[in-house]
Design an enzyme around this catalytic site. Structure first.
Site, mmCIF file in Angstrom:
data_model
loop_
_atom_site.group_PDB
_atom_site.id
_atom_site.type_symbol
_atom_site.label_atom_id
_atom_site.label_comp_id
_atom_site.label_asym_id
_atom_site.label_seq_id
_atom_site.Cartn_x
_atom_site.Cartn_y
_atom_site.Cartn_z
ATOM 1 N N GLU A 260 -13.316 -12.653 16.260
ATOM 2 C CA GLU A 260 -13.272 -11.571 16.793
ATOM 3 C C GLU A 260 -13.284 -10.734 15.215
ATOM 4 O O GLU A 260 -13.763 -10.407 14.283
ATOM 5 C CB GLU A 260 -12.117 -11.327 17.047
ATOM 6 C CG GLU A 260 -11.655 -12.078 18.065
ATOM 7 C CD GLU A 260 -9.838 -12.422 18.276
ATOM 8 O OE1 GLU A 260 -9.109 -10.563 17.766
ATOM 9 O OE2 GLU A 260 -9.548 -12.782 19.162
ATOM 10 N N HIS A 278 -9.050 -8.771 23.164
ATOM 11 C CA HIS A 278 -8.106 -8.799 22.686
ATOM 12 C C HIS A 278 -6.795 -8.107 22.433
ATOM 13 O O HIS A 278 -5.986 -7.080 22.105
ATOM 14 C CB HIS A 278 -8.049 -9.372 21.313
ATOM 15 C CG HIS A 278 -7.088 -9.307 20.256
ATOM 16 N ND1 HIS A 278 -6.974 -10.705 18.742
ATOM 17 C CD2 HIS A 278 -5.556 -10.388 20.116
ATOM 18 C CE1 HIS A 278 -6.116 -10.870 18.806
ATOM 19 N NE2 HIS A 278 -5.462 -10.736 19.261
#
Length: 532
Positions: A260, A278
């Site tokens: 990420e 997320h």
């Protein structure tokens, strides 16, 4: 100069307000590595979320660092072993976003079941295709929960309201506890074969990474829908994409990714995959709770207090309110013990007596261990590295409790055996003066005393005779050392005597030696019990 708290990512204004009055709050973009390393050089604490990497290099760049705080649950971006080795406390906000994370998993499950995201996109593009986006009901389906920790339990409770049958895989939970939740525990393979929906709620560890991969996806019930709002990497993204392409998996809801930020994944090619960036903790409530929680922990840590949410502190957990005043006492008793003993003991027992032992008092052993080494080693001694310092030096520290005590309602004793065979002990208690806790020494190496456990204490042992008090007082006075308190304890007239003095400033080694020689003392030591 106030301690420096470095904020490396966005934090709720209420959290910053908690810190602003007592600390020098500074800001840096934690994703700008050179700027972060530079700013860390003066930081006593750093607060991050998920984007800032606090690894061994970052910790090495921060010689003053005492605490790393992660405003959230996970610690994937904090190298905890490196912090522990340096005595740096690591804290997080373990309960701040559990509700938000559970709700996100439920939202993804419902969105995948009803094709909500793809139907919305199609309609906004001018397409009215109801039949194309026909979904399935959740009621009556079997939902497999992988991991029944706090978030997994919240998810199970919420999805149960839809009339589902719940099964779960978690090797660390007792079947009776699962039964209380209305969940049947099964093995992972059975869960994969029986579930219509699978939702994952595990921490990311070496054992859980890739837990759901190609082999496991070959076992799933055809048409299963898989939700991962826990941690990226628990599900092999490529293997999941292949299973969707082959039709074995009917859809997926994904909020987390192995790397990420993630803007490219094989999962993004499918209309029946709901992908979010997320968002598990991305609610105003969770952000505020996480920020406030770690701000309070940072404040406690920089004030030298015990921090319940420290993840790398032994005896972590909630400390009862009645036990808290004994933490500074136990630490100061540890300092006084080392001074009286004249070195490191071979073994130490922290004895706690009184009704207080109805609570968990194990943290007092940790506090005393911190005190034992505060004047022995050059490095900063903290709740984090104190047990490691003891282990490195072969010092075994034990805890003993007794519900009754003869004189004091609560009594804490640090008792140890020295390498030469001697036994030394120091005892103390806490009394109350109005709203103030008063820490007192009540015994030093077998001598009964009653003197405040604060400031700089001198201990002089000698044969009882007239004129000794005057000699010591004169010597210290001529050296500009003011005596704030003094007590003389003896077992019998003319026998061995202990003089304990509280002085206003530290003595040099030469002056302490001179004072001892002037009265023929058999032992002399000083303990710095000032608050850090």
């Amino acid at each position: 100069m106030n301690p420096v708290v470095l904020i490396a990512e966005e934090l709720a204004p209420a959290a910053i307000e908690v810190l602003a009055h007592d600390f020098d709050v500074r800001h840096v973009d934690g994703t700008d590595r050179p700027a972060l390393l530079s700013a860390l050089s003066e930081a006593n604490a750093v607060i991050v979320r998920s984007a800032t990497q606090i690894d061994a290099e970052a910790i090495a760049a921060a010689p003053r660092l005492k605490v790393v705080a992660r405003a959230g649950i996970g610690l994937d971006n904090v190298e905890v072993p490196a912090a522990t080795a340096r005595g740096v406390m690591v804290v997080n906000a373990p309960t701040s976003n559990i509700v938000s994370a559970a709700e996100q998993a439920v939202a993804l499950l419902l969105a995948v079941a009803r094709n909500t995201a793809s139907a919305s996109s199609a309609l906004k593009a001018g397409e009215w295709k109801r039949s194309k986006y026909t979904g399935v009901e959740v009621q009556g389906k079997t939902v497999g929960v992988v991991g029944l920790g706090r978030i997994g339990v919240l998810f199970a409770q919420r999805i149960a309201a839809f009339g589902t049958r719940l099964i779960a895989y978690d090797p660390y939970i007792q079947p009776a506890r699962a039964a209380q939740l209305g969940v049947r525990l099964v093995g992972l393979e059975e869960l994969l074969r029986e579930s219509d929906f699978i939702s994952i709620h595990l921490p990311k560890t070496p054992e859980t990474v890739g837990l759901i991969g190609e082999k496991e996806l070959a076992l799933v019930k055809p048409g299963v829908r898989i939700i991962n709002a826990a941690r990226g990497g628990l599900v092999d993204e490529q293997a999941l994409a292949d299973a969707i392409a082959e039709g074995r998996v009917a859809g997926a809801g994904v909020d987390v990714y192995s790397k990420e930020p993630c803007t490219s994944s094989p999962l993004f090619a499918f209309d029946n995959v709901v992908a979010t960036p997320h968002l598990g903790a991305s609610t105003h409530e969770a952000q505020d709770k996480a920020g406030l929680a770690v701000a309070k922990s940072v404040k406690l840590a920089l004030q030298g207090e015990f921090v319940p949410d420290a993840v790398n502190v032994q005896a972590g957990g909630v400390v009862a309110e009645d036990v808290r005043p004994l933490l500074p006492l136990a630490e100061k008793l540890g300092r006084a013990f080392t001074a009286v003993a004249g070195g490191v003991a071979a073994s130490v027992t922290v004895e706690v007596r009184g009704g207080i032992v109805s609570h968990d008092v194990s943290v007092l052993k940790l506090a005393a261990t911190k005190g034992l080494f505060s004047s022995v080693v050059e490095e900063q001694v903290t709740y984090v590295n104190a047990p490691h310092l003891a282990a490195e030096r072969g010092v075994e520290v034990a805890l003993a409790t007794l519900a009754e005590t003869a004189e004091q309602p609560t009594l804490v004793t640090v008792r140890g055996a020295l390498p030469d065979g001697r036994t030394v002990s120091v005892s103390g208690t806490v009394t109350h003066s109005g709203a103030r806790d008063v820490l007192k020494l009540t015994e030093v190496d077998g001598f009964d005393v009653e003197i405040g456990a604060e400031g700089i204490l001198l201990f002089l042992r000698y044969a009882d005779r007239p004129g000794v008090v005057g000699t010591v007082g004169t010597l210290l006075g001529e050296s500009g050392i003011n005596i704030a308190a003094m007590q003389v304890a003896r077992r019998e007239a003319g026998g061995e005597t202990l003089m304990t003095l509280t002085v206003d400033q530290a003595l040099g080694a030469d002056l302490l030696t001179s004072a001892a020689e002037s009265i023929g003392a058999t032992a002399a030591s000083a303990a710095d019990l000032r608050d850090e």
